[in-house]
Scaffold this motif. Sequence first.
Motif, PDB file in Angstrom:
ATOM      1  N   UNK A  36       0.774 -10.950   9.948  1.00  0.00           N
ATOM      2  CA  UNK A  36       1.230  -9.562  10.035  1.00  0.00           C
ATOM      3  C   UNK A  36       1.807  -9.104   8.699  1.00  0.00           C
ATOM      4  N   UNK A  37       2.503  -9.999   8.019  1.00  0.00           N
ATOM      5  CA  UNK A  37       3.086  -9.684   6.717  1.00  0.00           C
ATOM      6  C   UNK A  37       1.984  -9.379   5.700  1.00  0.00           C
ATOM      7  N   UNK A  38       0.931 -10.205   5.687  1.00  0.00           N
ATOM      8  CA  UNK A  38      -0.190  -9.984   4.767  1.00  0.00           C
ATOM      9  C   UNK A  38      -0.877  -8.655   5.066  1.00  0.00           C
ATOM     10  N   UNK A  39      -1.021  -8.331   6.341  1.00  0.00           N
ATOM     11  CA  UNK A  39      -1.646  -7.065   6.737  1.00  0.00           C
ATOM     12  C   UNK A  39      -0.810  -5.883   6.258  1.00  0.00           C
ATOM     13  N   UNK A  40       0.493  -5.979   6.418  1.00  0.00           N
ATOM     14  CA  UNK A  40       1.392  -4.901   6.005  1.00  0.00           C
ATOM     15  C   UNK A  40       1.343  -4.700   4.493  1.00  0.00           C
ATOM     16  N   UNK A  41       1.318  -5.798   3.749  1.00  0.00           N
ATOM     17  CA  UNK A  41       1.255  -5.709   2.286  1.00  0.00           C
ATOM     18  C   UNK A  41      -0.073  -5.104   1.846  1.00  0.00           C
ATOM     19  N   UNK A  42      -1.165  -5.491   2.535  1.00  0.00           N
ATOM     20  CA  UNK A  42      -2.488  -4.942   2.213  1.00  0.00           C
ATOM     21  C   UNK A  42      -2.519  -3.435   2.443  1.00  0.00           C
ATOM     22  N   UNK A  43      -1.931  -2.987   3.546  1.00  0.00           N
ATOM     23  CA  UNK A  43      -1.879  -1.546   3.843  1.00  0.00           C
ATOM     24  C   UNK A  43      -1.072  -0.819   2.775  1.00  0.00           C
ATOM     25  N   UNK A  44       0.011  -1.445   2.316  1.00  0.00           N
ATOM     26  CA  UNK A  44       0.837  -0.874   1.234  1.00  0.00           C
ATOM     27  C   UNK A  44      -0.001  -0.671  -0.028  1.00  0.00           C
ATOM     28  N   UNK A  45      -0.798  -1.676  -0.378  1.00  0.00           N
ATOM     29  CA  UNK A  45      -1.650  -1.571  -1.574  1.00  0.00           C
ATOM     30  C   UNK A  45      -2.744  -0.513  -1.385  1.00  0.00           C
ATOM     31  N   UNK A 128       2.301   4.948   3.926  1.00  0.00           N
ATOM     32  CA  UNK A 128       3.099   6.046   3.365  1.00  0.00           C
ATOM     33  C   UNK A 128       3.867   5.592   2.135  1.00  0.00           C
ATOM     34  N   UNK A 129       4.495   4.421   2.226  1.00  0.00           N
ATOM     35  CA  UNK A 129       5.271   3.890   1.098  1.00  0.00           C
ATOM     36  C   UNK A 129       4.361   3.678  -0.111  1.00  0.00           C
ATOM     37  N   UNK A 130       3.211   3.046   0.114  1.00  0.00           N
ATOM     38  CA  UNK A 130       2.276   2.798  -0.982  1.00  0.00           C
ATOM     39  C   UNK A 130       1.763   4.091  -1.581  1.00  0.00           C
ATOM     40  N   UNK A 131       1.443   5.053  -0.723  1.00  0.00           N
ATOM     41  CA  UNK A 131       0.912   6.340  -1.181  1.00  0.00           C
ATOM     42  C   UNK A 131       1.943   7.078  -2.037  1.00  0.00           C
ATOM     43  N   UNK A 132       3.165   7.156  -1.572  1.00  0.00           N
ATOM     44  CA  UNK A 132       4.224   7.832  -2.331  1.00  0.00           C
ATOM     45  C   UNK A 132       4.568   7.059  -3.601  1.00  0.00           C
ATOM     46  N   UNK A 133       4.546   5.745  -3.513  1.00  0.00           N
ATOM     47  CA  UNK A 133       4.795   4.891  -4.674  1.00  0.00           C
ATOM     48  C   UNK A 133       3.820   5.200  -5.805  1.00  0.00           C
ATOM     49  N   UNK A 134       2.573   5.473  -5.432  1.00  0.00           N
ATOM     50  CA  UNK A 134       1.541   5.750  -6.437  1.00  0.00           C
ATOM     51  C   UNK A 134       1.790   7.011  -7.236  1.00  0.00           C
ATOM     52  N   UNK A 135       2.588   7.934  -6.702  1.00  0.00           N
ATOM     53  CA  UNK A 135       2.840   9.197  -7.383  1.00  0.00           C
ATOM     54  C   UNK A 135       4.141   9.199  -8.188  1.00  0.00           C
ATOM     55  N   UNK A 169      -2.424  -5.371  -8.321  1.00  0.00           N
ATOM     56  CA  UNK A 169      -2.184  -6.007  -7.020  1.00  0.00           C
ATOM     57  C   UNK A 169      -1.704  -7.464  -7.107  1.00  0.00           C
ATOM     58  N   UNK A 170      -2.332  -8.335  -7.934  1.00  0.00           N
ATOM     59  CA  UNK A 170      -1.914  -9.745  -7.929  1.00  0.00           C
ATOM     60  C   UNK A 170      -0.418  -9.946  -8.190  1.00  0.00           C
ATOM     61  N   UNK A 171       0.099  -9.321  -9.248  1.00  0.00           N
ATOM     62  CA  UNK A 171       1.508  -9.544  -9.578  1.00  0.00           C
ATOM     63  C   UNK A 171       2.455  -8.790  -8.647  1.00  0.00           C
ATOM     64  N   UNK A 172       2.035  -7.600  -8.203  1.00  0.00           N
ATOM     65  CA  UNK A 172       2.880  -6.853  -7.268  1.00  0.00           C
ATOM     66  C   UNK A 172       3.002  -7.621  -5.948  1.00  0.00           C
ATOM     67  N   UNK A 173       1.923  -8.266  -5.526  1.00  0.00           N
ATOM     68  CA  UNK A 173       1.963  -9.074  -4.301  1.00  0.00           C
ATOM     69  C   UNK A 173       2.832 -10.302  -4.510  1.00  0.00           C
TER      70      UNK A 173
END
Length: 233
Positions: A36-45, A128-135, A169-173
């Motif tokens: 579940x953690x990996x899935x959540x991180x993937x959605x964030x990216x 949402x967090x990933x999307x806003x983070x990108x801006x 992605x690699x280092x952020x993960x």
Amino acid sequence: MLFSAFLLGLLGSFHCIGMCGPIAFMLPVDRSNTLKKMTQITIYHVGRLLAYSIIGLIFGLIGKSLYIFGFQQQLSITIGALMILAVIIPQRTFNTYNFSKPIYNTISKIKSGLGQALKRKTTDTFLTIGFLNGFLPCGLVYMAVFAAIASSNAFNGSVYMVVFGLGTIPLMTTAIYFSNLLKGSLRQKIQKAIPVFIVFIGLLFILRGLGLGIPYISPKPINDVVSSSMNCH
């Protein structure tokens, strides 16, 4: 040039960890369930990549409009020069002029949205967090945006930004899993290498704009190629 986008993202992510690391550390991931953690991180990216693709699309359209008016070569040279100047000019000079003032309200709203999203743990929260983070404002993203403009095409600009995002992605993960792993001399050495790499990319853009006839690096302008072909016939 897509390879340069990935490298810029990969090396630049050491800088990104300093800027966006706190957000990554605060992600409300389920630490009791690995899958579940990996899935959540993937959605964030995915959210970050979506934001980058939109940014690339917008600035690629700007580059396309300049290309239509015949400014592609000049644009490529200008973008390369701006990349180099951004490295050469001392940071305190930029701090003297607060360029973020005109968009301060927008940035505040993004940060407010991030704060609210970090309090929730639903699946869409990570998108949402990933999307806003990108801006959020970031110097490395600005460098990638320059390249997206020089791509002179909305699709290519979007792809360039996505590849840039993939490089982060690699280092952020890793930062999410091992927050203390990326500290120390290695991080400092790579941070020192980032400006050198940006200057290198800037020089590539300048060479491309000069149209020296070097395959893949500095091809001749399309107009010149068409003109010479017509003369041959």
